[in-house]
Structure formats: C-alpha cells, structure tokens
Write a protein that holds these residues in place. Structure first.
Motif, PDB file in Angstrom:
ATOM      1  N   ALA A  75       0.841  -1.206   0.000  1.00  0.00           N
ATOM      2  CA  ALA A  75       0.000   0.000   0.000  1.00  0.00           C
ATOM      3  C   ALA A  75       0.873   1.252   0.000  1.00  0.00           C
ATOM      4  CB  ALA A  75      -0.935  -0.014   1.209  1.00  0.00           C
ATOM      5  N   ARG A  76       1.954   1.243   0.765  1.00  0.00           N
ATOM      6  CA  ARG A  76       2.873   2.392   0.774  1.00  0.00           C
ATOM      7  C   ARG A  76       3.485   2.599  -0.601  1.00  0.00           C
ATOM      8  NH1 ARG A  76       7.259   2.267   5.206  1.00  0.00           N
ATOM      9  NH2 ARG A  76       7.710   4.263   4.250  1.00  0.00           N
ATOM     10  N   CYS A  77       3.855   1.504  -1.260  1.00  0.00           N
ATOM     11  CA  CYS A  77       4.438   1.600  -2.608  1.00  0.00           C
ATOM     12  C   CYS A  77       3.424   2.159  -3.592  1.00  0.00           C
ATOM     13  CB  CYS A  77       4.963   0.234  -3.069  1.00  0.00           C
ATOM     14  SG  CYS A  77       6.475  -0.271  -2.223  1.00  0.00           S
ATOM     15  N   ALA A  82       1.733   6.735  -6.823  1.00  0.00           N
ATOM     16  CA  ALA A  82       0.689   7.715  -7.154  1.00  0.00           C
ATOM     17  C   ALA A  82       1.207   9.133  -6.909  1.00  0.00           C
ATOM     18  CB  ALA A  82      -0.565   7.450  -6.328  1.00  0.00           C
ATOM     19  N   TRP A  83       1.942   9.319  -5.798  1.00  0.00           N
ATOM     20  CA  TRP A  83       2.508  10.629  -5.497  1.00  0.00           C
ATOM     21  C   TRP A  83       3.501  11.041  -6.580  1.00  0.00           C
ATOM     22  CZ3 TRP A  83       7.537  12.210  -4.238  1.00  0.00           C
ATOM     23  CH2 TRP A  83       7.651  13.531  -3.779  1.00  0.00           C
ATOM     24  N   ALA A 109      12.770  13.221  -1.960  1.00  0.00           N
ATOM     25  CA  ALA A 109      11.679  12.497  -1.293  1.00  0.00           C
ATOM     26  C   ALA A 109      11.622  11.054  -1.778  1.00  0.00           C
ATOM     27  CB  ALA A 109      10.351  13.205  -1.537  1.00  0.00           C
ATOM     28  N   ASP A 110      11.837  10.859  -3.081  1.00  0.00           N
ATOM     29  CA  ASP A 110      11.833   9.507  -3.644  1.00  0.00           C
ATOM     30  C   ASP A 110      12.991   8.694  -3.049  1.00  0.00           C
ATOM     31  OD1 ASP A 110      10.994   7.399  -5.435  1.00  0.00           O
ATOM     32  OD2 ASP A 110      12.679   7.937  -6.731  1.00  0.00           O
ATOM     33  N   GLN A 111      14.160   9.306  -2.950  1.00  0.00           N
ATOM     34  CA  GLN A 111      15.311   8.594  -2.388  1.00  0.00           C
ATOM     35  C   GLN A 111      15.073   8.230  -0.918  1.00  0.00           C
ATOM     36  OE1 GLN A 111      17.848   7.353  -4.079  1.00  0.00           O
ATOM     37  NE2 GLN A 111      18.418   6.376  -2.172  1.00  0.00           N
ATOM     38  N   LEU A 150       8.530  -4.926  -5.003  1.00  0.00           N
ATOM     39  CA  LEU A 150       7.376  -4.240  -4.421  1.00  0.00           C
ATOM     40  C   LEU A 150       7.060  -2.970  -5.202  1.00  0.00           C
ATOM     41  CD1 LEU A 150       7.938  -4.579  -0.577  1.00  0.00           C
ATOM     42  CD2 LEU A 150       6.120  -5.613  -1.920  1.00  0.00           C
ATOM     43  N   LEU A 151       8.083  -2.204  -5.527  1.00  0.00           N
ATOM     44  CA  LEU A 151       7.870  -0.975  -6.281  1.00  0.00           C
ATOM     45  C   LEU A 151       7.353  -1.253  -7.678  1.00  0.00           C
ATOM     46  CD1 LEU A 151      10.904   1.205  -5.200  1.00  0.00           C
ATOM     47  CD2 LEU A 151       8.482   1.759  -4.910  1.00  0.00           C
ATOM     48  N   ALA A 152       7.875  -2.293  -8.297  1.00  0.00           N
ATOM     49  CA  ALA A 152       7.476  -2.627  -9.660  1.00  0.00           C
ATOM     50  C   ALA A 152       6.044  -3.153  -9.719  1.00  0.00           C
ATOM     51  CB  ALA A 152       8.427  -3.658 -10.249  1.00  0.00           C
TER      52      ALA A 152
END
Length: 155
Positions: A75-77, A82-83, A109-111, A150-152
C-alpha cells in the motif's frame, strides 16, 4: 477416585438428560462432527483445545503478521507511485524558474522513501527467515521480498 468421579458425572448427566434439564441446548439432536470423534492421542487433544479456544500456533500467527506487513508495504508503494505520478504532472505546469527546485525535492523524497522501504524490507526478510525456521512444513516457507519487486508491482 477418577473412575468414581467419571461414573458420577455420567450418572449425573444421565439424570439431567432424563429429567429434561439438558433439553434446548445448542446443538441438541445434531450429530457430533466426525473430527470431534477422531483420535485420542495427545496431539489430537492439543489441536482440539487450540480450536475450541481459538488459539493458533506461533508460526501461524507470525504468518498473519508477515502478510499484514507485506500488505502495508504494498500500500505504501502504491501511494508513493501515485505521489510520483502526481508530481510528474505538477512539474509540467510549473514555471521554468521553479522546476529545478521541484525536481530536486521530488528526487530527494523519492530517495528517502526508497531508503525507508529497503530498511522495512530488510526487517521483513529477517522476520520471514525466523518464520521459515519454525514453520512445520517446507511447503509453507516464504521467499524473501525485494524492494524493487514491491515498487514494480505497485500499479
């Protein structure tokens, strides 16, 4: 003493049933489930006690918690992706003098998110390792998780 007590209990139950005091109880007249009749060894008794008291084995509770943590990370990913998408759209509309600063902020922020995700995944994989060590069957073992996967997989 045990036999007398058992005989006394059976006699008392027979008397209560005969007088009708046990009528109307939940399950009256229904057959006893086959699983309730199977076996008489210590493991059967232990499983019955656990089932009746809604107790689950440690490894099973751990699996529930691992799955919940994995869902939370997914859900965080999804939220982060989305952000990032929203930021990309916003960057297209910014005036030229603000784009560099906004891109730098987004990248930072992404890092930070990716670093936090790596730490969370490492902790989760340690937990998965402990789970795999106590699970009663190799077929129930879990594979480690990767932050990249997870990110993918986040839509």
């Amino acid at each position: 003493m045990g036999k007398d007590r058992e005989g006394g209990m059976e006699g008392r139950l027979t008397d209560l049933a005969g007088s009708g005091e046990l009528s109307g109880l939940p399950g009256e007249g229904r057959p006893i489930p086959r699983e309730d009749l199977a076996g008489d060894d210590a493991s059967w008794a232990a499983f019955r006690i656990m089932k009746n008291n809604r107790v689950i084995p440690v490894w099973s509770q751990e699996r529930i918690e691992i799955d919940a943590e994995l869902d939370r990370l997914r859900a965080r990913c999804r939220g982060h992706r989305a952000w990032l998408s929203a930021r990309a759209l916003a960057l297209r509309t910014l005036p030229g003098d603000r784009i560099v600063e906004a891109v730098r902020f987004t990248a930072g922020a992404d890092q930070r998110f990716r670093s936090e995700l790596e730490s969370a995944v490492q902790a989760l994989n340690e937990r998965i390792g402990r789970y795999d060590a106590i699970v009663p069957s190799a077929g129930l073992a879990l594979l480690p998780v990767s932050a990249a996967a997870l990110l993918a997989s986040a839509p």
